[in-house]
Write a protein that holds these residues in place. Structure first.
Motif, PDB file in Angstrom:
ATOM      1  N   LYS A  95      -6.769  -1.590  -7.550  1.00 22.84           N
ATOM      2  CA  LYS A  95      -6.077  -0.310  -7.664  1.00 22.84           C
ATOM      3  C   LYS A  95      -5.149  -0.199  -6.463  1.00 22.84           C
ATOM      4  O   LYS A  95      -5.449  -0.689  -5.375  1.00 22.84           O
ATOM      5  N   ARG A  96      -4.024   0.473  -6.677  1.00 21.10           N
ATOM      6  CA  ARG A  96      -3.080   0.692  -5.581  1.00 21.10           C
ATOM      7  C   ARG A  96      -3.644   1.755  -4.635  1.00 21.10           C
ATOM      8  O   ARG A  96      -4.270   2.715  -5.068  1.00 21.10           O
ATOM      9  N   VAL A  97      -3.420   1.573  -3.354  1.00 27.89           N
ATOM     10  CA  VAL A  97      -3.828   2.554  -2.360  1.00 27.89           C
ATOM     11  C   VAL A  97      -2.921   3.769  -2.508  1.00 27.89           C
ATOM     12  O   VAL A  97      -1.691   3.636  -2.573  1.00 27.89           O
ATOM     13  N   ARG A  98      -3.519   4.941  -2.588  1.00 26.18           N
ATOM     14  CA  ARG A  98      -2.761   6.176  -2.755  1.00 26.18           C
ATOM     15  C   ARG A  98      -1.730   6.321  -1.635  1.00 26.18           C
ATOM     16  O   ARG A  98      -2.025   6.126  -0.472  1.00 26.18           O
ATOM     17  N   GLY A  99      -0.513   6.639  -2.007  1.00 28.85           N
ATOM     18  CA  GLY A  99       0.555   6.845  -1.040  1.00 28.85           C
ATOM     19  C   GLY A  99       1.277   5.577  -0.619  1.00 28.85           C
ATOM     20  O   GLY A  99       2.138   5.606   0.242  1.00 28.85           O
ATOM     21  N   SER A 100       0.914   4.437  -1.209  1.00 27.28           N
ATOM     22  CA  SER A 100       1.538   3.168  -0.853  1.00 27.28           C
ATOM     23  C   SER A 100       2.214   2.551  -2.069  1.00 27.28           C
ATOM     24  O   SER A 100       1.723   2.659  -3.186  1.00 27.28           O
ATOM     25  N   ASP A 101       3.321   1.889  -1.826  1.00 29.23           N
ATOM     26  CA  ASP A 101       3.990   1.168  -2.900  1.00 29.23           C
ATOM     27  C   ASP A 101       3.563  -0.296  -2.958  1.00 29.23           C
ATOM     28  O   ASP A 101       3.822  -0.965  -3.943  1.00 29.23           O
ATOM     29  N   VAL A 102       2.952  -0.790  -1.897  1.00 31.56           N
ATOM     30  CA  VAL A 102       2.654  -2.226  -1.838  1.00 31.56           C
ATOM     31  C   VAL A 102       1.202  -2.574  -1.561  1.00 31.56           C
ATOM     32  O   VAL A 102       0.807  -3.723  -1.732  1.00 31.56           O
ATOM     33  N   CYS A 103       0.374  -1.646  -1.133  1.00 37.80           N
ATOM     34  CA  CYS A 103      -1.007  -1.963  -0.757  1.00 37.80           C
ATOM     35  C   CYS A 103      -1.962  -1.773  -1.927  1.00 37.80           C
ATOM     36  O   CYS A 103      -1.956  -0.738  -2.595  1.00 37.80           O
ATOM     37  N   TRP A 104      -2.795  -2.784  -2.145  1.00 39.26           N
ATOM     38  CA  TRP A 104      -3.783  -2.786  -3.215  1.00 39.26           C
ATOM     39  C   TRP A 104      -5.162  -3.069  -2.637  1.00 39.26           C
ATOM     40  O   TRP A 104      -5.280  -3.709  -1.590  1.00 39.26           O
ATOM     41  N   VAL A 105      -6.213  -2.598  -3.303  1.00 39.25           N
ATOM     42  CA  VAL A 105      -7.587  -2.881  -2.897  1.00 39.25           C
ATOM     43  C   VAL A 105      -8.409  -3.250  -4.129  1.00 39.25           C
ATOM     44  O   VAL A 105      -8.124  -2.798  -5.237  1.00 39.25           O
ATOM     45  N   HIS A 106      -9.404  -4.100  -3.910  1.00 37.45           N
ATOM     46  CA  HIS A 106     -10.408  -4.339  -4.943  1.00 37.45           C
ATOM     47  C   HIS A 106     -11.249  -3.062  -5.036  1.00 37.45           C
ATOM     48  O   HIS A 106     -11.675  -2.539  -4.004  1.00 37.45           O
TER      49      HIS A 106
END
Length: 116
Positions: A95-106
């Motif tokens: 899922k994408r990190v809220r408020g980010s266009d490029v950061c993702w987390v498992h």
């Protein structure tokens, strides 16, 4: 669940597969099947398997379904498939990190990392 935005997409859709050996890539539990939330759905792009509720959906999507990461790739958006928490790429439910266009987390890292 940490800083991850788990607002369900109203346009999501899915094809359910049935394999008793499959487990959710978020909570690592098998298909519960006694409720919609406990059923496993599969991404038609990367085959990630997730419980409906673990991925933040309220219902089993109809038809084909793409996880958020595959949806972005299909739309031609450049994606860096590396988890911000564990620093690993590869497979898993992202899922994408809220408020980010490029950061993702498992999602599994969000659930199982105590500091998140």
């Amino acid at each position: 669940v940490g800083d991850v935005d788990l607002v369900p997409r109203s346009t999501a859709s899915s094809v359910m597969h049935t394999d008793a050996d499959d487990v959710c890539d978020v909570c690592f539990s098998p298909d519960v099947g006694d409720s919609v939330a406990g059923q496993i759905i599969y991404c038609d792009g990367c085959s990630v398997s997730v419980h409906v509720s673990c991925y933040g959906l309220n219902a089993i999507p109809a038809g084909s379904w793409l996880c958020d990461l595959c949806d972005e790739i299909k739309r031609g958006i450049s994606v860096i498939k590396i988890c911000l928490l564990c620093r690993k790429g590869g497979s898993g439910a992202f899922k994408r990190v809220r408020g980010s266009d490029v950061c993702w987390v498992h999602l599994s890292c969000v659930c199982w990392t105590p500091e998140t």
